[in-house]
Structure formats: C-alpha cells, structure tokens
Design an enzyme around this catalytic site. Sequence first.
Site, PDB file in Angstrom:
ATOM      1  N   GLY A   4       0.819  -1.200   0.000  1.00 42.04           N
ATOM      2  CA  GLY A   4       0.000   0.000   0.000  1.00 42.04           C
ATOM      3  C   GLY A   4       0.855   1.252   0.000  1.00 42.04           C
ATOM      4  O   GLY A   4       1.035   1.886   1.051  1.00 42.04           O
TER       5      GLY A   4
ATOM      6  N   GLU B 177      13.427  -3.587  -3.504  1.00 43.57           N
ATOM      7  CA  GLU B 177      12.530  -3.762  -4.642  1.00 43.57           C
ATOM      8  C   GLU B 177      13.229  -3.418  -5.948  1.00 43.57           C
ATOM      9  O   GLU B 177      13.122  -4.146  -6.939  1.00 43.57           O
ATOM     10  CB  GLU B 177      11.284  -2.896  -4.471  1.00 43.57           C
ATOM     11  CG  GLU B 177      10.297  -3.028  -5.624  1.00 43.57           C
ATOM     12  CD  GLU B 177       9.117  -2.076  -5.519  1.00 43.57           C
ATOM     13  OE1 GLU B 177       8.185  -2.216  -6.325  1.00 43.57           O
ATOM     14  OE2 GLU B 177       9.141  -1.185  -4.644  1.00 43.57           O
TER      15      GLU B 177
ATOM     16  N   GLU C 263      12.352   8.303 -14.351  1.00 45.04           N
ATOM     17  CA  GLU C 263      12.741   9.706 -14.272  1.00 45.04           C
ATOM     18  C   GLU C 263      13.162  10.063 -12.846  1.00 45.04           C
ATOM     19  O   GLU C 263      14.158  10.777 -12.634  1.00 45.04           O
ATOM     20  CB  GLU C 263      11.584  10.598 -14.731  1.00 45.04           C
ATOM     21  CG  GLU C 263      11.288  10.540 -16.226  1.00 45.04           C
ATOM     22  CD  GLU C 263      10.544   9.276 -16.637  1.00 45.04           C
ATOM     23  OE1 GLU C 263      10.484   9.002 -17.846  1.00 45.04           O
ATOM     24  OE2 GLU C 263      10.025   8.560 -15.754  1.00 45.04           O
TER      25      GLU C 263
END
Length: 398
Positions: A127, A244, A385
Amino acid sequence: MDLNYSPADDAFRADIRAWLEDNLPHALRDKVLKHKRLNRDDFASWHRCLSTRGWSAPAWPREYGGPGWNPTQRHIWDEECARLGAPPVLPFGVSMVAPVLMKYGSEAQKQRYLPRILDGTDWWCQGYSEPGSGSDLASLRTRAERKDDHYLVNGQKTWTTLAQHADMMFCLVRTDSGVKKQEGISFLLIDMKTPGITVRPIAMLDEDHEVNEVFFEDVKVPLDHLVGEENRGWTYAKYLLGHERTGIARVGQSKRELVFLKRLALEQRKNGQPLLHDPVFAAKVAALEIELMALEITVQRVVASETEGRGPGPEASMLKIKGTEVQQGLTELMVDAIGPLAAPFDVPFLEGERTHALSGDDDAAPLAAYYFNYRKTSIYGGSNEIQKNIIAQMILGL
C-alpha cells in the site's frame, strides 16, 4: 556471457539445477515459457514446493529460516530459476516487507509474520501509491489517527498489485500533517479482512486483473501493527524500495527472453531469409544484448558490494532503470519480429482455458499482451525519471 565463478559456485549451480529440473512441474514451466498468465494457485503451489526445501526465501539468513546463501549463490539461484522457467516468488512478503521486519520490526512481529511469509500462509500486498502520490510518494494523504488502542485509517491506495488475493498489506500512512511531509509518515501492517476495506479492480490494457484500488473507511488497525516508530515510516519505505529496485533488474529473465527472441527471429522470414539475418534487425538485437551484458556486470558489482556487507544503495536505481529498459526493449523486438500476428492476443489461451492459440501460433498469441504489460516496468518501484534524479543527487552529487 559467462562470468567467472569458483568451483564451489559451479557445484552449487549444478545442485540447484538438478533439483529444479526434478521438482518444477512441467505444466507450470510451460506457462512461464509460453508467456501465459499465472494465477494465484500457480504462485502459491510453487511457493509451498520451495518452502519444503527451505528455498522460498533465498535472501533470508538462517536465523529466520532462510538458506543463508551468500549474494553470489542468490544470483546463481535467480539465474537458474529464470533459465528453466520457474515462476517468480512474489516479492511483497519475501523480498519487501520481510527485510523491513527483520531490521525494524518488534520481536512479536518477527515471530508472528516471518514464518507465515516463509511458508506462504500469508499473501501480502503493498500500500504505497495513491492518486496524485505516485512518484512523489511522500505527498501521500491516507491518514491514520491514533484512537486509544488502535489507529483509524481513512484514504485510498491505487495500483495495488494482486490485492484481490492478499491477506495482509504493508501500508504507508500519514500520522502527522504538521511537519515536513517525509517526517509524518508511518508504516502499518493491515489485515485485509478488516471491516472498512474495499478492493476495486482496475482493468489493464492486456485485459488482466492484476492491479486494484483499495479504499479505507474507518479501518481499525491495532497499535502493535505499527512497524518501528511512529512518523519514521519514510526511512523504512526507502529501505524497502532499495530491495525492490534491485530485484526489478531481472537479468536472468531477460537472458531467457533474449534466447526466445533470437529463436523467434530465426523462424520469421524476410525476403526469403531468417529475420535475424536482416542487418537492421540483427543490429537492434545486438545492441540490446550488449546492454544486457553491461547490466549483468553491474549486477555483479552490486553482488560484490553485498558480499562485503553493504546493502543496496543508490546503485539500485541504476539497476532499475537499465533493467526495465532492457525488458521493454525485448518485448518491443518480439512484437516487431512476429509482425501483424501479434496484434490480436488470445485472452482464453493466456489464462489456460485453451491449450493452443486460435491463430495456431502459440508464440504469437501472448506477445501483444506481454508488450502491453511491460509498459509498467519503467513506472513502478519509482519511475525511471525519479531514479535519474536519485542518481544525480546521491551518486553524482548534483
């Protein structure tokens, strides 16, 4: 490209390759190699199979039930799993929230959640993103107010991957609006069965239900579901994102897909010759292969730093950028190679409702959907970016 490995590393590779060849179900491997969609049972059954061998969490130390592999062994494991077509272990529990719990969680949280992550009892979702708070994640507005023995959570999350299956969510919430935005965020563990939670599917370009909106309306979360300290969640979130982004590189998978692309281009014809022999197309493939080789060397540098005890730092942003660019480049060349046959993708074939594509070409049927799905990779985990800004500030000092 073959990198230098020690004899012990080669023996380790041989052992895990033999185990995977004996234990990876052929039907599951076929779905992965043919780019078909994996369902909840596919992920869960493979996780359970790995758990029986003690390999469901390759990066975990022995003290928490992991195999205690060093970074090189973990890299070899990832390579072999990808090469043979093993499905990935979903990262949300094993690779994302678990490292945070190991470093910042209470003993009670570790004892409660880590074993359930290890054996696949709990399915986790993330979340983080909200409408208007994606790349600028620190601007999130989902609020948690302390009320006696619990927090009361209200707000919305979006792009929540596989939340429709999740038992638990690790969630960033705002607990203080009167300070700098990064300093008023906390990290909560939320039971997805709690009253007040609504999960709404988001339809994707490839007609898959992979992501969701999640709404919180007066959701009660016990105080002991707070990880670490209140208002320190941004620190934990950055730690998690480092893990991650390193995993997003997926070098082993890209090496497997490069082999698939070359086979596809050999089978397709242009002017009576294999497409792979066309100078223009061959140059595109060669350029992408060079990029992949450079990415693999960079991953090896990160592996070496981890061996020396340094966790993933801003280098993870470089892996994320280049890894996703290579993945997208591969899907683009696959669609180019197959031409108009890729245009009408076959959803029932992708979902296993048919064993063969209606077009008669099992390779072509999934490629448009595969291409569409991989447009997301340069956005999730922090857009490319934003990663360039991180590199400019933290590596180049700009």
